[in-house]
Design a protein around this motif. Structure first.
Motif, PDB file in Angstrom:
ATOM      1  N   LEU A   1     -34.120  26.642   2.250  1.00 23.88           N
ATOM      2  CA  LEU A   1     -33.122  26.208   2.864  1.00 23.88           C
ATOM      3  C   LEU A   1     -31.832  26.878   2.485  1.00 23.88           C
ATOM      4  O   LEU A   1     -31.715  27.682   1.414  1.00 23.88           O
ATOM      5  CB  LEU A   1     -32.687  24.798   2.069  1.00 23.88           C
ATOM      6  N   HIS A   2     -30.919  26.998   3.414  1.00 22.07           N
ATOM      7  CA  HIS A   2     -29.637  27.922   3.059  1.00 22.07           C
ATOM      8  C   HIS A   2     -29.284  27.112   1.603  1.00 22.07           C
ATOM      9  O   HIS A   2     -28.708  26.273   1.386  1.00 22.07           O
ATOM     10  CB  HIS A   2     -28.520  27.523   4.182  1.00 22.07           C
ATOM     11  N   PRO A   3     -28.551  28.303   0.789  1.00 23.90           N
ATOM     12  CA  PRO A   3     -28.272  27.854  -0.459  1.00 23.90           C
ATOM     13  C   PRO A   3     -27.116  26.912  -0.657  1.00 23.90           C
ATOM     14  O   PRO A   3     -26.622  26.132  -1.106  1.00 23.90           O
ATOM     15  CB  PRO A   3     -27.893  29.239  -1.010  1.00 23.90           C
ATOM     16  N   ALA A   4     -26.210  26.885   0.510  1.00 23.70           N
ATOM     17  CA  ALA A   4     -25.028  25.963   0.582  1.00 23.70           C
ATOM     18  C   ALA A   4     -25.474  24.577   0.663  1.00 23.70           C
ATOM     19  O   ALA A   4     -24.834  23.740  -0.130  1.00 23.70           O
ATOM     20  CB  ALA A   4     -24.062  26.416   1.697  1.00 23.70           C
ATOM     21  N   VAL A   5     -26.591  24.348   1.200  1.00 26.57           N
ATOM     22  CA  VAL A   5     -27.007  22.626   1.257  1.00 26.57           C
ATOM     23  C   VAL A   5     -27.936  22.610   0.012  1.00 26.57           C
ATOM     24  O   VAL A   5     -27.844  21.739  -0.596  1.00 26.57           O
ATOM     25  CB  VAL A   5     -27.873  22.717   2.521  1.00 26.57           C
TER      26      VAL A   5
ATOM     27  N   CYS B   1     -39.008  29.728   8.732  1.00 26.79           N
ATOM     28  CA  CYS B   1     -39.555  29.546   7.345  1.00 26.79           C
ATOM     29  C   CYS B   1     -38.984  30.730   6.617  1.00 26.79           C
ATOM     30  O   CYS B   1     -39.527  31.904   6.934  1.00 26.79           O
ATOM     31  CB  CYS B   1     -40.998  29.575   7.693  1.00 26.79           C
ATOM     32  N   SER B   2     -38.132  30.554   5.726  1.00 24.41           N
ATOM     33  CA  SER B   2     -37.603  31.770   5.003  1.00 24.41           C
ATOM     34  C   SER B   2     -38.236  31.871   3.829  1.00 24.41           C
ATOM     35  O   SER B   2     -37.743  32.904   2.873  1.00 24.41           O
ATOM     36  CB  SER B   2     -35.859  31.454   4.847  1.00 24.41           C
ATOM     37  N   HIS B   3     -38.949  31.012   3.232  1.00 17.20           N
ATOM     38  CA  HIS B   3     -39.642  31.026   1.659  1.00 17.20           C
ATOM     39  C   HIS B   3     -41.032  31.257   2.030  1.00 17.20           C
ATOM     40  O   HIS B   3     -41.755  31.313   2.935  1.00 17.20           O
ATOM     41  CB  HIS B   3     -39.401  29.766   0.927  1.00 17.20           C
ATOM     42  N   VAL B   4     -41.743  31.485   0.623  1.00 19.21           N
ATOM     43  CA  VAL B   4     -43.289  31.503   0.541  1.00 19.21           C
ATOM     44  C   VAL B   4     -43.622  30.410  -0.205  1.00 19.21           C
ATOM     45  O   VAL B   4     -42.809  29.915  -1.420  1.00 19.21           O
ATOM     46  CB  VAL B   4     -43.543  32.804  -0.313  1.00 19.21           C
ATOM     47  N   ALA B   5     -44.448  29.512   0.243  1.00 20.45           N
ATOM     48  CA  ALA B   5     -44.730  28.250  -0.244  1.00 20.45           C
ATOM     49  C   ALA B   5     -45.726  28.566  -1.375  1.00 20.45           C
ATOM     50  O   ALA B   5     -46.781  29.320  -1.431  1.00 20.45           O
ATOM     51  CB  ALA B   5     -45.714  27.542   0.818  1.00 20.45           C
ATOM     52  N   ILE B   6     -45.375  27.932  -2.533  1.00 18.70           N
ATOM     53  CA  ILE B   6     -46.282  28.317  -3.920  1.00 18.70           C
ATOM     54  C   ILE B   6     -47.391  27.286  -3.819  1.00 18.70           C
ATOM     55  O   ILE B   6     -48.569  27.898  -4.287  1.00 18.70           O
ATOM     56  CB  ILE B   6     -45.200  27.560  -5.234  1.00 18.70           C
ATOM     57  N   LYS B   7     -47.228  26.225  -3.221  1.00 16.39           N
ATOM     58  CA  LYS B   7     -48.344  25.202  -3.136  1.00 16.39           C
ATOM     59  C   LYS B   7     -48.650  24.872  -1.598  1.00 16.39           C
ATOM     60  O   LYS B   7     -47.490  24.697  -1.030  1.00 16.39           O
ATOM     61  CB  LYS B   7     -48.511  24.087  -4.153  1.00 16.39           C
ATOM     62  N   GLY B   8     -49.738  24.440  -0.946  1.00 19.71           N
ATOM     63  CA  GLY B   8     -49.989  24.056   0.122  1.00 19.71           C
ATOM     64  C   GLY B   8     -49.594  24.661   1.419  1.00 19.71           C
ATOM     65  O   GLY B   8     -49.470  25.932   1.558  1.00 19.71           O
ATOM     66  N   THR B   9     -49.028  23.858   2.243  1.00 17.25           N
ATOM     67  CA  THR B   9     -48.701  24.387   3.571  1.00 17.25           C
ATOM     68  C   THR B   9     -47.232  24.527   3.557  1.00 17.25           C
ATOM     69  O   THR B   9     -46.604  23.293   3.570  1.00 17.25           O
ATOM     70  CB  THR B   9     -49.226  23.635   4.839  1.00 17.25           C
ATOM     71  N   ALA B  10     -46.586  25.732   4.181  1.00 20.36           N
ATOM     72  CA  ALA B  10     -45.105  25.918   4.078  1.00 20.36           C
ATOM     73  C   ALA B  10     -44.401  25.068   5.224  1.00 20.36           C
ATOM     74  O   ALA B  10     -45.129  24.823   6.368  1.00 20.36           O
ATOM     75  CB  ALA B  10     -44.582  27.188   4.405  1.00 20.36           C
ATOM     76  N   ARG B  11     -43.485  24.469   4.863  1.00 21.99           N
ATOM     77  CA  ARG B  11     -42.594  23.615   5.820  1.00 21.99           C
ATOM     78  C   ARG B  11     -41.420  24.356   6.306  1.00 21.99           C
ATOM     79  O   ARG B  11     -40.479  24.510   5.347  1.00 21.99           O
ATOM     80  CB  ARG B  11     -42.156  22.330   5.258  1.00 21.99           C
ATOM     81  N   PRO B  12     -41.334  24.756   7.590  1.00 20.38           N
ATOM     82  CA  PRO B  12     -39.997  25.333   7.936  1.00 20.38           C
ATOM     83  C   PRO B  12     -39.135  24.372   7.889  1.00 20.38           C
ATOM     84  O   PRO B  12     -39.079  23.205   7.896  1.00 20.38           O
ATOM     85  CB  PRO B  12     -40.372  25.898   9.226  1.00 20.38           C
ATOM     86  N   ILE B  13     -37.729  24.893   8.130  1.00 18.74           N
ATOM     87  CA  ILE B  13     -36.724  24.177   8.203  1.00 18.74           C
ATOM     88  C   ILE B  13     -36.218  24.186   9.820  1.00 18.74           C
ATOM     89  O   ILE B  13     -36.273  25.349  10.409  1.00 18.74           O
ATOM     90  CB  ILE B  13     -35.292  24.655   7.442  1.00 18.74           C
ATOM     91  N   HIS B  14     -35.928  22.989  10.320  1.00 18.48           N
ATOM     92  CA  HIS B  14     -35.240  22.658  11.565  1.00 18.48           C
ATOM     93  C   HIS B  14     -33.738  22.856  11.746  1.00 18.48           C
ATOM     94  O   HIS B  14     -33.163  22.171  11.054  1.00 18.48           O
ATOM     95  CB  HIS B  14     -35.689  21.417  12.187  1.00 18.48           C
ATOM     96  N   TYR B  15     -33.275  23.867  12.261  1.00 14.19           N
ATOM     97  CA  TYR B  15     -31.824  24.159  12.385  1.00 14.19           C
ATOM     98  C   TYR B  15     -31.319  23.775  13.905  1.00 14.19           C
ATOM     99  O   TYR B  15     -32.081  24.129  14.619  1.00 14.19           O
ATOM    100  CB  TYR B  15     -31.480  25.416  11.938  1.00 14.19           C
TER     101      TYR B  15
ATOM    102  N   GLY C   1     -32.800  20.498   9.108  1.00 12.63           N
ATOM    103  CA  GLY C   1     -33.616  19.270   8.768  1.00 12.63           C
ATOM    104  C   GLY C   1     -34.881  19.635   8.140  1.00 12.63           C
ATOM    105  O   GLY C   1     -35.597  20.597   8.904  1.00 12.63           O
ATOM    106  N   LYS C   2     -35.297  18.838   7.431  1.00 18.69           N
ATOM    107  CA  LYS C   2     -36.582  18.844   6.636  1.00 18.69           C
ATOM    108  C   LYS C   2     -37.745  17.962   7.150  1.00 18.69           C
ATOM    109  O   LYS C   2     -38.897  18.259   6.762  1.00 18.69           O
ATOM    110  CB  LYS C   2     -36.413  18.767   5.161  1.00 18.69           C
ATOM    111  N   ARG C   3     -37.111  16.867   7.553  1.00 19.66           N
ATOM    112  CA  ARG C   3     -37.865  15.681   7.524  1.00 19.66           C
ATOM    113  C   ARG C   3     -38.470  15.724   9.130  1.00 19.66           C
ATOM    114  O   ARG C   3     -38.299  15.057  10.005  1.00 19.66           O
ATOM    115  CB  ARG C   3     -37.325  14.344   7.435  1.00 19.66           C
ATOM    116  N   HIS C   4     -39.516  16.487   9.363  1.00 22.06           N
ATOM    117  CA  HIS C   4     -40.180  16.577  10.623  1.00 22.06           C
ATOM    118  C   HIS C   4     -41.788  17.319  10.308  1.00 22.06           C
ATOM    119  O   HIS C   4     -42.298  17.362   9.039  1.00 22.06           O
ATOM    120  CB  HIS C   4     -39.665  17.833  11.410  1.00 22.06           C
ATOM    121  N   HIS C   5     -42.299  17.049  11.148  1.00 23.05           N
ATOM    122  CA  HIS C   5     -44.014  17.485  11.223  1.00 23.05           C
ATOM    123  C   HIS C   5     -44.315  18.886  11.855  1.00 23.05           C
ATOM    124  O   HIS C   5     -45.618  18.886  12.081  1.00 23.05           O
ATOM    125  CB  HIS C   5     -44.592  16.318  11.631  1.00 23.05           C
TER     126      HIS C   5
END
Length: 974
Positions: free
Chosen positions: A907-911, A859-873, A818-822
């Motif tokens: 996000l996991h590459p499969a998705v 959070c598996s990535h580095v945010a290029i801009k702004g605040t990183a958004r982790p993925i909820h699994y 899930g990406k749509r969270h706060h």
């Protein structure tokens, strides 16, 4: 047990009128396949004693899968995974501040719950504006004893109070016309409404506490209590600010102009949920975050139309004149649909009257007529009275000359059973009207600039949001005894160990330095691809340069081709020299006016040059026109089955080595290769048998058309990916239309497309055997839909294995991404990256996670801009018995082998690949013929959001891809 009990399936089938209980019976994509929440249908089963099953949409979204089973009155399956007993101990510890605030005191007072029902002169009692007027009316407030008694209302059919009304069923009648100071006119439909308030139960706080303490299971009483507390949190802010769901926007906030009559401004998001808090206790917490809203600019409707269409009133009049020739099918009519349901007020009267736009009609003020209100004849059908034009009425009544030659607006409200028409020049758009149509490219770019903030700025905005909510002064929180800590939760996160990332033999640096892995960025210089295109060496290829303003000269194209060959071969790519032409491709001009024949000419001339079908075609375009891009892809994918790469002219002329390396990664993947391969140092220790267990990774995503023009007729797309190698680097992908706004992948799509890839896997990877484990990562579903993923999609996938004769059924592990969270992470000072965003691999398992279920934020990535958004699994099924540390590490490590990037991805590459495939497949629509010129792009309106259309819509399947040369066997969508 593989999934939810059969009771769930029976309830669903009954609600669909199905008489066939077989899982192989195809689910019709025009039917709602799961309970109606956020665009899907509720079952007939009614667990919570609400007035209607659709009232389920009012309960909290953070109940977890078990809570939603309970809400629907269905037994919780014993196979649902529980939170692991131990947290992940690998990697290193890192302090993280979360934007969550613990509830430190819950009510211990008596609270009564009431059901509300409405009857009266309205035809539709689902309109929130009408219900709000009724609830806030003087008769209702007086009868309920406000403001002495503080009532909480959910905006629909539930209310709560510490007062017990004298009667079990209280009725209050309201005349809204009298409330608004204008008695109902003779002959007009009345505006009287009766609200029925019925006591249903006393809110049980003890049961909720017992649930959180682990002494009681989920119950409807517990859900009612959390629902009540969630609404208590929102009651006071909703009275002070503009409320949109769980976000609040301050009136008078500084606006940011997005163009086209649209503006953006910031608000605050707040939501209460049960969590495992930062002290490892099961409790309640409030998530507070920045909310970015888009709104119509409050201005005259004529000015708004001019800004939307970028035209003057005479130009708009000319467009309307041309559109009237075929109004029903005109682009103008479709574009004007964005104004549907927009609230407007009149400007020609002393007391403005509020209306809601239904639609623009194909008549101007001189042509639109209605019964003359001054021609009053008792006992006569109003439609048989003398008709008067809108322009004549306004001229006689208000001395206003209406603008001619522009459409009038029909309103949602009717008078004397007849439509109400208003000229656009007497209307003004009301303040704080949400704009929920897909933004244009330029608006999106402006919105990103407005919304993106660095962690320190976002944290300051969160703190400002907490001050705005002002919990200590909230009379409702004080009255009901709810107290929230002003201090944010702080947790001990883990930064998981990075994998070893390997490149091909002969690389200058065969692996990535540890510091680059942590920094989340590396270069391809001197590195060869881990897997090159040895199975598809380039023998025949061509470059088409589309002519027009900005197209590069021939010399620049030749220089680019030469550099591409040099850099691609430097990365290990194979280009076979032709006896006559060497490694120089066919190069020639292309003309968009040729339509689909442009690609045909490129195909023929390249093929003639090499005396064989082309393997790779480049197209150089002059801008980012999505229609041109999709027309090229449609021809290459559907007609010729050839790998293609679209390049922008400005990048071709600059021909920077880094850009060409990025192109090489894509081309290599389309020719059967892969950039890098990760090797885990940790998983062999955590799960020694893991590498020896044949495993298939599956990703899926369903994307929907964005709200707005024509979205009720547009297709949803279901994309499924399946890993095609033992290292899970490369993925097959299949995409198909999935009805209109149907969230679950249909049985037909799983049978035809997932089944096709499973058969390939068994033949090519499994050597005749099915995998022992399947890891299914599903994107984009809400909590209320988790059960349907198990009962429908996973069930259908298992049927595919049965149909292929598999004796031993693979054990499925299902994870929702899930990406749509706060939820956001704010590391301790100096513990994050240069912007103080979390480092790749930051794992949080407490503070914001479910009290009892198996979920985590990564959070598996580095945010290029702004605040990183982790993925909820969230793991909702674990037949494969993955250990939590193994699953978390597996997902994190694979983010480093995304084939077209030199960074780990979020996000996991499969998705991620499913997203790419779905977007590419929009070019394969049957109703988007290849032709010349700029066309209105229906595909532009595709998104993953929006509500369900009410009627069944026939959606044509996509055109089949040409697979004579094996295009579907490689990563064609990259």
């Amino acid at each position: 047990m593989a999934g939810p009990p059969k009771k769930y399936a029976r309830n669903e089938q009954q609600s669909q009128g199905s008489s066939n209980g077989s899982s192989s019976a195809s689910r019709d994509p025009t039917q709602r396949s799961i309970p109606r929440l956020d665009g899907n249908r509720d079952p007939i089963v009614k667990a919570i004693d609400y007035t209607k099953p659709t009232d389920l949409k009012n309960i909290s979204e953070f109940l977890g899968i078990s809570g939603w089973y309970t809400a629907r009155g269905i037994e919780i399956p014993h196979a649902l995974p529980h939170r692991p007993k131990n947290f992940n101990q690998y990697g290193r510890e890192c302090g993280i501040m979360l934007n969550t605030f613990n509830v430190v005191k819950t009510p211990n007072t008596v609270v009564h719950q009431y059901d509300l029902n409405y009857t009266g002169d309205a035809r539709d009692y689902t309109k929130r504006v009408l219900l709000k007027k009724i609830w806030n009316s003087n008769p209702v407030k007086a009868a309920l004893g406000e403001p002495t008694n503080l009532w909480v209302w959910d905006g629909n059919r539930l209310s709560w109070s510490s007062k017990r009304l004298d009667r079990e069923d209280t009725r209050i009648t309201v005349d809204l016309d009298a409330e608004e100071g204008r008695p109902t006119r003779e002959g007009a439909r009345g505006n009287k409404h009766t609200i029925h308030i019925r006591w249903t139960r006393q809110v049980d706080f003890n049961h909720m506490q017992a649930f959180l303490n682990g002494q009681a299971s989920w119950s409807t009483e517990c859900i009612d209590t959390i629902n009540f507390l969630d609404h208590v949190m929102r009651e006071w802010p909703s009275q002070q600010y503009t409320q949109i769901k769980k976000s609040f926007f301050q009136r008078g906030e500084q606006r940011f102009d997005l163009g086209g009559g649209i503006e953006a401004f910031k608000g605050v998001f707040a939501s209460l949920r049960p969590v495992l808090d930062d002290r490892f206790q099961k409790s309640l917490s409030v998530n507070v975050d920045v909310a970015n809203g888009t709104f119509w600019r409050a201005q005259e409707l004529t000015r708004a139309i001019g800004q939307v269409f970028n035209c003057t009133p005479p130009q708009f009049s000319q467009r309307f004149k041309e559109a009237k020739r075929d109004w029903k099918n005109s682009i103008l009519k479709k574009d004007l649909r964005r104004f549907k349901r927009v609230g407007v007020s009149t400007t020609h009267t002393k007391t403005p009257t509020q209306w809601t736009i239904d639609e623009f009609v194909n008549m101007d003020a001189n042509e639109a007529t209605f019964p003359d209100p001054d021609d009053r004849q008792p006992d006569v059908d109003p439609r048989r009275l003398r008709q008067i034009s809108v322009s004549s009425y306004f001229r006689q009544k208000y001395n206003i000359n209406c603008m001619p030659g522009v459409p009038v607006v029909r309103m949602t409200k009717k008078i004397r059973k007849g439509p109400v028409y208003m000229p656009i020049d007497v209307l003004k758009i009301d303040t704080n009207q949400r704009y929920n149509i897909k933004l244009s490219d330029t608006q999106t770019s402006s919105m990103i600039k407005f919304a993106v903030t660095l962690p320190r700025d976002r944290w300051a905005a969160v703190q400002q949001g907490v001050r705005l909510l002002n919990w200590p002064s909230d009379p409702y929180l004080r009255h009901y005894g709810l107290q929230v800590s002003p201090n944010a939760a702080k947790v001990k996160a883990r930064i998981l160990p990075s994998p070893t990332v390997h490149f091909g033999a002969g690389s200058k640096e065969p692996t990535i330095k540890p510091q680059d892995l942590i920094a989340g960025r590396w270069r391809l210089d001197g590195r060869k691809f881990a897997i090159n295109n040895k199975d598809h060496p380039v023998k025949a290829w061509g470059i088409c340069c589309i002519q027009g303003r900005g197209s590069p000269p021939v010399q620049a194209v030749e220089a680019f081709a030469q550099k591409f060959v040099q850099i691609y071969e430097g990365h290990g790519g194979l280009i076979v020299a032709h006896p006559q032409h060497g490694k120089k491709p066919w190069m020639g001009p292309g003309n968009l006016s040729d339509g689909g024949e442009m690609v045909q000419k490129v195909w023929n001339q390249t093929g003639n040059r090499y005396a064989m079908p082309p393997m790779l075609l480049f197209f150089i375009v002059n801008d980012r026109n999505v229609d041109v891009y999709r027309r090229i892809k449609k021809s290459c994918d559907i007609r010729f089955g050839v790998a293609s790469q679209v390049l922008q002219a400005k990048h071709v002329m600059s021909a920077s080595p880094q850009y060409i390396s990025n192109v090489c990664m894509k081309v290599n993947a389309k020719l059967g290769g892969a950039t890098s391969v990760t090797k885990s140092q940790l998983i062999p220790k955590v799960a020694p048998r893991s590498a020896s267990i044949p495993t298939m990774v599956v990703g899926a995503d369903v994307s929907h058309p964005a709200p707005g023009a024509a979205s009720t007729e547009a297709a949803s797309f279901a994309a499924i990916t399946v890993s095609l190698d033992p290292n899970f680097v490369k993925y097959w992908a299949e995409v198909q239309t999935n009805g209109n706004r149907v969230e679950m992948v249909t049985t037909a799509n799983i049978d035809n497309h997932f089944g096709y890839m499973v058969k390939n896997w068994i033949q090519k990877i499994g050597q005749g055997r099915a995998p022992q484990r399947v890891l299914y990562i599903r994107d984009g579903v809400s909590e209320g839909q988790y059960a349907a993923v198990l009962e429908e999609e996973v069930k259908d996938m298992k049927e595919c294995f049965k149909k292929l004769g598999c004796k031993d059924m693979p054990k499925f592990t299902v994870v929702i991404a899930g990406k749509r969270h706060h939820i956001r992470f704010f590391p301790d000072a100096g513990k994050g990256d240069r912007n103080n965003n979390p480092l790749p691999g930051t794992l949080v398992e407490s503070g914001c996670t479910h009290p009892f279920e198996f979920d985590f934020y990564l959070c598996s990535h580095v945010a290029i801009k702004g605040t990183a958004r982790p993925i909820h699994y969230q793991c909702i099924l674990n037949e494969g018995e993955w250990a939590s540390a193994e699953l978390q590490q597996f997902i994190f490590e694979h983010s480093y082998q995304y084939v077209r990037s030199t960074t780990p991805v979020s996000l996991h590459p499969a998705v991620y690949y499913a997203h790419l495939a779905a977007d590419r497949a929009r070019a394969h629509l049957n109703d988007n013929p290849v032709s010349s010129g700029k066309k209105e792009s229906k595909a532009d309106q595709q998104s993953s959001t929006g509500s369900s259309s009410k009627q069944n819509v026939e959606i044509a399947p996509l055109m089949a891809m040409q697979n004579a040369r094996g295009l579907k066997e490689v990563m064609w969508y990259i």
